[in-house]
Enzyme design. Structure first.
Site, PDB file in Angstrom:
ATOM      1  N   GLY A 119       0.669  -1.427  -0.403  1.00  0.00           N
ATOM      2  CA  GLY A 119      -0.258   0.087  -0.333  1.00  0.00           C
ATOM      3  C   GLY A 119       0.824   1.368   0.629  1.00  0.00           C
ATOM      4  N   ASN A 166      -5.904  -7.670  -6.765  1.00  0.00           N
ATOM      5  CA  ASN A 166      -5.294  -7.297  -5.489  1.00  0.00           C
ATOM      6  C   ASN A 166      -4.632  -6.481  -5.543  1.00  0.00           C
ATOM      7  OD1 ASN A 166      -7.957  -9.117  -4.497  1.00  0.00           O
ATOM      8  ND2 ASN A 166      -5.680 -10.872  -5.153  1.00  0.00           N
ATOM      9  N   LEU A 167      -4.420  -5.943  -4.872  1.00  0.00           N
ATOM     10  CA  LEU A 167      -3.344  -4.148  -4.599  1.00  0.00           C
ATOM     11  C   LEU A 167      -1.505  -5.143  -4.099  1.00  0.00           C
ATOM     12  CD1 LEU A 167      -2.555  -1.250  -5.269  1.00  0.00           C
ATOM     13  CD2 LEU A 167      -2.556  -0.427  -2.735  1.00  0.00           C
ATOM     14  N   ASP A 168      -0.121  -5.172  -5.148  1.00  0.00           N
ATOM     15  CA  ASP A 168       0.265  -5.542  -3.409  1.00  0.00           C
ATOM     16  C   ASP A 168       0.040  -6.872  -3.769  1.00  0.00           C
ATOM     17  OD1 ASP A 168       1.448  -2.540  -4.356  1.00  0.00           O
ATOM     18  OD2 ASP A 168       0.768  -1.918  -2.431  1.00  0.00           O
ATOM     19  N   GLU A 169      -0.929  -7.903  -4.041  1.00  0.00           N
ATOM     20  CA  GLU A 169      -0.365  -9.626  -4.006  1.00  0.00           C
ATOM     21  C   GLU A 169      -0.296 -10.156  -5.386  1.00  0.00           C
ATOM     22  OE1 GLU A 169      -3.602 -10.174  -2.024  1.00  0.00           O
ATOM     23  OE2 GLU A 169      -3.282  -8.223  -0.146  1.00  0.00           O
TER      24      GLU A 169
END
Lengths: 285, 285, 285, 285
Positions: free
Chosen positions: C202, C227-230
């Site tokens: 994030g 999925n953000l940063d995943e």
């Protein structure tokens, strides 16, 4: 804090009792506020003492002239060699290059983005390849044909363009400078060598590294002395390689550490973090 | 210089002018010879000031009691928090382990080979697996069965064996200590966690690292606080892994950095190089 | 060997006997000369099988169409998922940026110096800051104001400029792309995140790293998913920092690893060295 | 999967078309299930070809004798040099030491903890210092006084204790072995040198590193040849040091990389991952 409030005092002497007390007292009494102090002693019983002090000079109660005069007395008494960097104007750096642009490019980017707080009045080269790059950054670029025969004369010409220069960075400058030239700039010429010195000194280090089959390649930033690739080492780093990497791969991969190592050395030099002693460096980073 | 001549003075206060001068003067006037001084200020205009001074106490002109009394006056005046480590006797370290022996083994070897200048009066474990290893090194080994139900009582028992202990190393001790226990040892329990914190806190970090597909695994040494895996980080390191490594490979490879990271943290703690401030560490290494 | 003779065949299937034999036989019989083959099996008794083969297609005895048709039969039989990259034309890469130029600059330099064998038809940004830089390199630069309200519409506009693009690099593009947009480019959007994921996902990772007091900072290149940063991690690296480094230092120092990590990921993607499986990457580097 | 089901086939030849196909076909037809295959070609147009294949031999349809006979025919045809490692019994490793125990200790721990799947029938030393350590691990320890005068004779005596040994590890054995001895064990003597070779070959590398003022120290594992410290390099690593580190610090810090580098080399040798070619190694790790 890239401003002109911060001065640096670098000190080198035989170790003896009371140096820290006397120096810090002097600063305190004259209105200097110590921001950062670093100290190192080679051997506390018979060794050498080194100190770097950053101080805020805003509230100095005396002029620079008087500061220097007074401190000279202390220094004489303690047999201290010292340098005071006021930081009131930017250092002036000349960059020497040949054909390969990665180090030059990297330095110019760090300069333009504000990471390197320096002026770059001139770029010197024995080739024309990087002239356009220099022009993109609005930096004067001088080209000098250099041969065995004309080197002495050309170096004299080059020196004319360096009259107001504080230090020189050899950013993959593939010429060997004469002893005469180097002696003009003691501990003021930073060279990047594309190997982990003392391994693979001299020409073609990546080819030699490939032939030897090393599993890491390196880069070394050092101050140039009249002994080729034997000057005081400022910084080194390495990179993992494998049997798959041919000399051309090593050369390409190595560029990344050349850039990083050179940039660190230049930054430390700019910030007066390096003391040279016995052909080695003390780096207060 | 592992001798009892060297004392260390650690200092922490709000930054203000003249601290270095006053402290170094005090030492000089009372016959202390500064060997190494390190200093750090978070922000020189409104920040916190930290200093670590190593000095030779051979020629101190005053007794320890008077030294402390006199220095207290200076410290009060400058609102300094300070610790003096005389170094006249070795620190006493307890090691807590469970079943895995690599960190214990590594510490014991470094201790036996003279690298860690410490006494190890006792090893505590919730298992019997490493008893023989402790005996090979002639160290008392106490085994305590620990369950949710008996933990409080057992910790009381354990404390009885720690009455003369200076600090504790959790060398892969797989139990969570109670807040009560931890509060007995503020900044005196060093834990090694087998991940690069804050990634993969809690149980089974290698399995989690494998699931996430990270390209580096890590280890973190930190002081235990009542917030699990959230204490001040002392040291961290990482190791490259690839898609080929399964959780078992990660576990085996990771042991090497667990050992190295823990050993560094223990060494720095022994040498009084760590100041804890705001749940972070200043390490004068 | 950056030429159009080299094709790559990537294979993924449940492991079973004889895959290597059947695939290599097929290539041999049809005149393909294997230059490099890499293979990996998650678990040889019940696992997944992955292979990457580089072959010289100069003397292929069949057309590409027939090659694909014939190989489809083998693939069907062995339940193989496969991709063939002929390498006859350069991949086309779009770069998305915001205000910070270090990653863009680095990619453009690597491209211009021949290290990245790619076409860069367009740079997209939500700011105008890097327009001049793009122009220096003669690359089309499109600026789109982006707000919560207009994001959907603006992404549609952006897509129009990407019609002939093979993949996207988010070179510190500080906007979150919509799921809809991301789903257009499965395993084709490379993002650089300025932390060692999963730590500090994030916003503001350097500030978080500073608060936590970590001793290493990191950078992670991964394929963007919804999925953000995943998304699947392609490459990571770290850099040592100390208590002296404030958030601004972390940000400056971190740029060097952001650049290096992103450049590696882009290079591997260009050379078809990455297979995505179960939200992880197999990188045949 | 440390079991006796897994065999390894190592191959080396001039590159030519169809090698992968022919070899993998042979394995498939005779019931061998390829678990892992790695391949490397120095130059695909005129170079050397190397391959390592791990296969499950459980369902081999032919005996080892017939396998070897049949494969010889293929090998002859393709001018392949090859080795087959059945893995049905553990390799037998002799360790040579002098006075310093860190590498020995580390190897023994890795062996005892199951990380190194090997038998260690004998430890040889020119000193008695590590005898107790060997006994702790129940390993036979032979002490030989070695001088210039008796070296030839003593080496003959030593050889008698090595009759059933597969390879030798020089774990900081400070003697130079005779050419005669070394020639008994081509690519079968692993030495750890405490520098980043080719820098600081020969005696006292840490002192030399200190004198030169390097910023990284290294360790190198290589196969011993009759040219001292010039054998094929298996693995190398480095560690950051500063001006603060004196030769004794370098020596202590360096031990950690010596151990790690040697352990990797031994592990790769045990797993038949190394091919020696032209005084360099191909490591399929």
């Amino acid at each position: 804090m890239k401003n002109n409030k911060i001065a640096k005092l670098l000190i080198c002497c035989r170790d003896r009792k009371g140096i820290v007390a006397k120096v810090s007292n002097f600063l305190f009494k004259n209105g200097a506020n110590i921001i950062q102090s670093d100290q190192y002693t080679t051997d506390y019983q018979n060794g050498h003492f080194f100190m770097r002090i950053e101080f805020d000079q805003t509230n100095l109660s005396i002029s620079k002239q008087i500061f220097e005069k007074k401190f000279s007395l202390i220094a004489e008494n303690l047999e201290i060699k010292w340098s005071l960097y006021e930081g009131k104007k930017k250092k002036r750096m000349a960059i020497f290059v040949s054909k390969e642009g990665h180090c030059l490019f990297d330095l110019l980017w760090r300069w333009k983005s504000g990471e390197l707080d320096v002026d770059i009045p001139v770029i010197i080269s024995n080739h024309n390849d990087l002239k356009l790059l220099a022009e993109d950054f609005n930096i004067t670029y001088h080209h000098f044909n250099i041969s065995k025969e004309n080197k002495e004369d050309q170096e004299k010409e080059i020196l004319k363009h360096l009259y107001n220069i504080d230090f020189i960075v050899l950013a993959r400058y593939m010429q060997i400078l004469s002893a005469k030239f180097i002696n003009h700039y003691p501990s003021k010429i930073i060279n990047i060598h594309h190997s982990f010195l003392p391994a693979f000194a001299g020409a073609k280090p990546y080819e030699k590294a490939y032939q030897r089959g090393v599993k890491l390649i390196g880069a070394t930033a050092h101050y140039a002395t009249t002994n080729l690739d034997e000057g005081p080492i400022i910084e080194q780093d390495v990179l993992r390689v494998t049997h798959k990497d041919n000399p051309s791969d090593l050369k390409h991969k190595g560029q990344d550490i050349e850039k990083a190592v050179l940039a660190k050395a230049v930054k430390w030099h700019l910030e007066d973090r390096i003391i040279v002693h016995n052909n080695k460096t003390i780096v207060f980073s």
